[in-house]
Design an enzyme around this catalytic site. Sequence first.
Site, short mmCIF file in Angstrom:
data_model
loop_
_atom_site.label_atom_id
_atom_site.label_comp_id
_atom_site.label_asym_id
_atom_site.label_seq_id
_atom_site.Cartn_x
_atom_site.Cartn_y
_atom_site.Cartn_z
N GLY A 1 8.49 12.76 3.11
CA GLY A 1 7.17 13.20 3.40
C GLY A 1 6.68 14.53 2.96
O GLY A 1 5.60 15.07 2.98
N ARG B 1 -5.59 6.16 -5.78
CA ARG B 1 -5.30 7.25 -4.53
C ARG B 1 -6.83 7.66 -4.04
O ARG B 1 -6.99 7.77 -3.03
CB ARG B 1 -4.39 8.21 -4.78
N CYS C 1 -16.15 -2.67 -11.51
CA CYS C 1 -17.43 -3.01 -10.95
C CYS C 1 -17.29 -2.50 -9.39
O CYS C 1 -17.26 -3.46 -8.49
CB CYS C 1 -17.83 -4.41 -11.09
N GLU C 2 -17.07 -1.39 -8.84
CA GLU C 2 -17.06 -1.01 -7.42
C GLU C 2 -17.34 0.49 -7.61
O GLU C 2 -17.06 1.02 -8.41
CB GLU C 2 -15.61 -0.76 -7.19
N TYR D 1 2.79 7.15 -6.09
CA TYR D 1 1.95 6.08 -5.49
C TYR D 1 0.60 5.78 -6.57
O TYR D 1 -0.45 5.78 -6.03
CB TYR D 1 1.20 6.84 -4.24
C1 LIG Z 1 6.91 6.20 2.40
C2 LIG Z 1 8.12 6.57 3.21
C3 LIG Z 1 8.98 7.76 2.84
C4 LIG Z 1 8.53 8.63 1.52
O1 LIG Z 1 7.53 9.36 2.00
P1 LIG Z 1 6.85 10.36 0.90
O2 LIG Z 1 5.72 11.09 1.40
O3 LIG Z 1 6.76 9.79 -0.52
O4 LIG Z 1 8.34 11.38 0.54
C5 LIG Z 1 10.23 7.67 3.49
N1 LIG Z 1 10.60 6.90 4.32
C6 LIG Z 1 9.75 6.04 4.72
C7 LIG Z 1 10.15 5.13 6.13
C8 LIG Z 1 8.66 5.85 4.26
O5 LIG Z 1 7.92 4.68 4.66
#
Ligand SMILES: *Cc1c(COP(=O)(O)O)cnc(C)c1O
Length: 439
Positions: free
Chosen positions: A255, A331, A366-367, A394
């Site tokens: 995350g 994204r 086309c969006e 991503y």
């Molecule tokens: C998507 C995800 C991650 C990675 O998240 P990042 O933001 O890309 O670091 C880690 N653990 C789980 C369970 C996830 O779903």
Amino acid sequence: MSQQPSTASAASALPGHPFVAYRGAELQIEDVRLSQLAAEHGTPLFVYSKASMLAALAAYQRGFAGRQAQICYAMKANSSLGVLQVFAVAGCGFDIVSGGELERVLAAGGDAAKIIFSGVGKTRAEMRQALQAGIGCFNVESEAELDVLSQVAEALGLRAPVSIRVNPNVDPKTHPYISTGLKDNKFGVAHEDTLRIYQHAASLKGLQVVGIDCHIGSQITDATPYLDAMDRVLDLVASIEASGIALAHIDFGGGLGINYNNDTPPAADALWAQLLRKLDERGYGQKKLMIEPGRSLVGNAGVCVTEVLYVKPGEHKNFCIIDAAMNDLPRPAMYQAFHAIVPVLAESTATPSTPEARYDVVGPICESGDWIGRDRALSVKAGDQLAVLSTGAYCMSMSSNYNTRGRAVELLVDGAKVHVIRERESAADQMRLERLVTL
Ligand SMILES: *Cc1c(COP(=O)(O)O)cnc(C)c1O
């Protein structure tokens, strides 16, 4: 020390992109000019810097120096085989979310014992496949999943190593679609149910409890939610272990954010210095740690090179129409996300040949949702190339064939060497599984 770019001076490196820099007017990734890659491979084109991925990994490795820790790359961020190979060779494990991802890890030479399997909806077939491959841990997200996994493992005469994903109910202050650690999310089990569910897991014959995990969201740019989540998880570890269930590891998820647009996430090593201090203070410094970073390992290692097809002035808005679209770069359409967009060949600011104007940068799909950047100051004309930054995570892994657009080619740059890790997809590739019928 992290590796430094070998040619481009650090001063001219783009924000957040230590291995992407202008050398004179030419934008380079490591030692390779993007204009040359576009000429050889066409556009749109994804290019990844191997040194950038390894430098991002090294920041985590420095943070964990001297600890028992396993870094599992969350491969949904970018699951291309060539990318997985870089991390497998560097000793990473992998966080997977499907049987398909398991097959990719094995195809790339990853170690099954270092795989953890996350996700709220694992099928019985995926459980069987992962048990037979001998993965390291199932991160289980519900009580119902525990029961099914136990049955599947027992039928194979195996015990499934499990960790339960707990929902620490902290707000990561990120986009609602990528926030996962709040009560009302579909992820994990509620804090107050955790002890009872662990006791249930420990009673099931097909399971072996090995750990606990959490993952609170994505693109987190502040240490506070991590520190809060750690406190809550450690409270749970204390009560679970007091009830007689040993936990061999704690997995703090992924995350950590990257710099897309003047974002200032903590560096991985600095964040972990803070988290490890807390872990030590609370007496858990000896436990094996696991983490699941995705975006922070690959996001700023990648750029997407695209060509300007048309410049279309309007009464209220100017449009810059490029050959990359929402199928390549989903994204912005999905999360209103920001990607910086810069010229591949910088104009001399003293004598610009094209006047600067403000543009909505859009793709050919086309969006109306097919936009890549809004209200950007650019001096562009048809035929110019642009680089969309921070597109290592991503993007390709979320790409689609909408409008029967073939997926872009992907290159891995290593110093002056260029490897094609995925060829451009043709219409024939896309139609391969389809059948005409007799009408
Ligand atoms: C998507 C995800 C991650 C990675 O998240 P990042 O933001 O890309 O670091 C880690 N653990 C789980 C369970 C996830 O779903």
